[in-house]
Enzyme design. Structure first.
Site: not given
Ligand code: AOF
Ligand code: ZN
Length: 376
Positions: A54, A86, A158, A200, A302
């Site tokens: 955001e 945000c 595969a 592997t 497995g």
């Molecule tokens: C959003 N937009 O693009 C993402 C979110 O430690 P911070 O500040 O980066 O916060 C991590 C948390 O933010 C993560 O655990 C999840 O709840 C949220 N991720 N939120 O608004 C985003 N990646």
């Molecule tokens: Zn955020």
């Protein structure tokens, strides 16, 4: 009836998909700002510590964000983590409406999510469905790690038309076509770590790196080798290619463990032999690994299957027979004795790739609650 912009939310999911594998432990999220039908800003989650989707989109929109609509694949966060909330940025920018798809399961979110905070500031908040069923896969690894305290696990293999991943003498290079193997590099690029076993590692000496595409990042390589049977000269231990984590035990020679440490490999030594899968998964959970890819033989696959720890499958089926009961299939382990409670996967995609058939499937529960209402 909500009249939202299908193209905007599709673009947001495309942005989220483009950063898969680079955001853990955070989820990959995409955001698009639309004003008067025009895209004025877009963005995706940056690596941990960097801005969320955001904030990237709002920064691009600048003053055009005022009165605009925000489309985001995950509801905006309301709390200060490594980065500020945000919702504060959305309010400050003057966004009129927020469309989001998935609820955020982070325990730091308030019980009613972002909605009450945003609506208190006069912003309309509308939850909409994902454009495609498979969009749930962008958020599933983040969701799994929080919900089950383990990474989301994807298995890739595969096999021949008769269900063998190698000949009875152990030869497996190559069963699938070059085009199928190219897709595997795209799959690797979307995960946080790739796990294999000593069988592997000894037989194929794989690199387990992302090659032949523009890589967004370098996934961890993880080796399970209780007895230290992989030669210290193996390509997996060349950490100039990618970081490597080895789970071993005190049954492995101390000199082998020391050589690996000296080569810069992260060695995790347990006193249990064989190494317990739940311990490995808990360790990876603590490291913040959301998404783990298994590229291994039937033994390790497995063990994951016996623990019911395979959540998604990419199978490449090549049109030829290998034969022999000793030739392995993709899944060893104890297996099932009965089919009464057999859990089937849901098929997401089937395609012909060159001469192969590609099947992409996952656990049905990924789609059971696509909007992921955790706090109802
Ligand atoms: C959003 N937009 O693009 C993402 C979110 O430690 P911070 O500040 O980066 O916060 C991590 C948390 O933010 C993560 O655990 C999840 O709840 C949220 N991720 N939120 O608004 C985003 N990646
Ligand atoms: Zn955020």
């Amino acid at each position: 009836m909500v009249n939202f912009d299908q193209q905007a939310i599709q673009q947001a999911f495309d942005l989220a998909a483009s950063v898969q594998g680079t955001t853990s432990p955070n989820p990959p999220v995409g955001a698009v700002v639309i004003r008067a039908g025009q895209v004025v800003g877009f963005g995706a989650t940056q690596p941990p510590g960097g801005p969320h989707a955001e904030r990237v989109a709002l920064a691009m929109a600048g003053a055009d964000a005022c009165g605009a609509d925000l489309y985001v694949t995950l509801e905006p966060c309301t709390f200060q983590g490594r980065t500020p909330a945000c919702t504060d940025a959305i309010i400050a920018a003057g966004i009129a409406r927020v469309y989001f798809v998935f609820r955020d399961g982070d325990p730091r979110m308030p019980p009613h999510g972002a909605q009450s905070i945003l609506t208190a500031h006069g912003i309309d908040v509308i939850q909409i469905p994902p454009p495609n069923q498979s969009d749930a896969l962008t958020i599933a690894p983040f969701r799994w790690r929080l919900q089950y305290q383990r990474p989301f696990v994807t298995l890739k293999y595969a096999m021949s038309l008769d269900g063998k991943i190698a000949t009875h003498t152990g030869v497996s290079q190559w069963i699938s076509s070059q085009q199928s193997r190219h897709i595997v590099h795209q799959i690797r690029n979307r995960v946080d770590a790739i796990i294999t076993g000593s069988g592997t590692a000894v037989r194929d000496n794989p690199q387990l790196t992302v090659r032949g595409i523009t890589a967004a990042h370098t996934p961890w390589r993880i080796l399970i080798d209780s007895h230290g049977s992989t030669p210290a000269t193996a390509r997996l231990f060349d950490i100039t290619d990618a970081p490597t984590l080895v789970f071993t035990s005190t049954a492995a020679p101390e000199s082998w463990r020391n050589a690996l440490c000296q080569a810069g490999v992260d060695v995790h030594c347990s006193s249990n032999t064989p190494i317990a899968l739940p311990d490995v998964l808990t360790h990876l959970y603590r490291l913040g690994i959301n998404h783990l890819l298994i590229e291994a033989g039937s033994g390790l696959a497995g063990v994951f299957s016996d623990h019911d720890c395979i959540d998604e499958v990419h199978a490449f089926i090549a049109p030829g027979f290998i034969g022999n009961p000793q030739a392995p299939g993709p899944i060893g382990g104890e297996g099932l004795g009965q089919l009464v409670d057999w859990q089937r996967f849901t098929i997401i995609d089937v395609q012909q790739i060159a001469s192969d058939v590609y099947i992409h499937a996952c656990r049905p529960s990924i789609f059971a609650h696509p909007h992921y209402h955790t706090k109802e």
